[in-house]
Motif scaffolding. Structure first.
Motif, mmCIF file in Angstrom:
data_model
loop_
_atom_site.group_PDB
_atom_site.id
_atom_site.type_symbol
_atom_site.label_atom_id
_atom_site.label_comp_id
_atom_site.label_asym_id
_atom_site.label_seq_id
_atom_site.Cartn_x
_atom_site.Cartn_y
_atom_site.Cartn_z
ATOM 1 N N GLU A 18 -3.321 12.631 18.487
ATOM 2 C CA GLU A 18 -3.237 11.268 17.971
ATOM 3 C C GLU A 18 -1.835 10.926 17.490
ATOM 4 O OE1 GLU A 18 -5.138 9.124 14.177
ATOM 5 O OE2 GLU A 18 -6.581 9.755 15.691
ATOM 6 N N SER A 19 -1.192 11.858 16.768
ATOM 7 C CA SER A 19 0.154 11.583 16.277
ATOM 8 C C SER A 19 0.935 12.871 16.098
ATOM 9 C CB SER A 19 0.103 10.825 14.953
ATOM 10 O OG SER A 19 -0.441 11.632 13.933
ATOM 11 N N GLU A 21 4.462 14.076 13.865
ATOM 12 C CA GLU A 21 5.433 13.668 12.852
ATOM 13 C C GLU A 21 6.312 14.847 12.471
ATOM 14 O OE1 GLU A 21 3.521 11.663 9.444
ATOM 15 O OE2 GLU A 21 1.680 11.918 10.610
ATOM 16 N N THR A 31 -1.520 15.651 14.498
ATOM 17 C CA THR A 31 -2.853 15.187 14.130
ATOM 18 C C THR A 31 -3.642 14.920 15.404
ATOM 19 O OG1 THR A 31 -1.953 14.140 12.150
ATOM 20 C CG2 THR A 31 -4.166 13.459 12.832
ATOM 21 N N THR A 33 -7.257 13.668 17.479
ATOM 22 C CA THR A 33 -8.197 12.557 17.368
ATOM 23 C C THR A 33 -9.424 12.937 16.546
ATOM 24 O OG1 THR A 33 -9.188 13.148 19.489
ATOM 25 C CG2 THR A 33 -7.479 11.443 19.510
#
Length: 82
Positions: A18-19, A21, A31, A33
């Motif tokens: 999902e992300s 960083e 991260t 889902t």
């Protein structure tokens, strides 16, 4: 399914990321889902290169995917014989 090799023993299915960083210079937060969070001690550039398919990672991932498909085929044949 596209497996992404983040490190020697760390693979992700990129469809479920999902992300990504930066968490300092040498760490990244990934991260999924599902809400699961991973924080490998790997620079974000290396993680993003893996996800985007840099030349360094492509050959290894293709080999791993071929191995997975071969195993899935063997399991399917074995199950069909039962």
């Amino acid at each position: 399914m596209k497996l992404v090799k983040i490190d020697d023993d760390l693979y992700f299915n990129s469809d479920f990321i999902e992300s990504v960083e930066a968490d300092g210079k040498e760490s990244t937060i990934i991260t999924m889902t599902s809400g699961e969070v991973f924080s490998p001690n790997i620079p974000i550039k290396k993680v993003l290169d893996a996800i985007c398919g840099s030349e360094e990672h492509l050959g290894e991932i293709e080999d791993l995917q071929k191995q997975i498909y071969a195993l899935q085929s063997k399991v399917a044949i074995s199950n069909a014989r039962k």
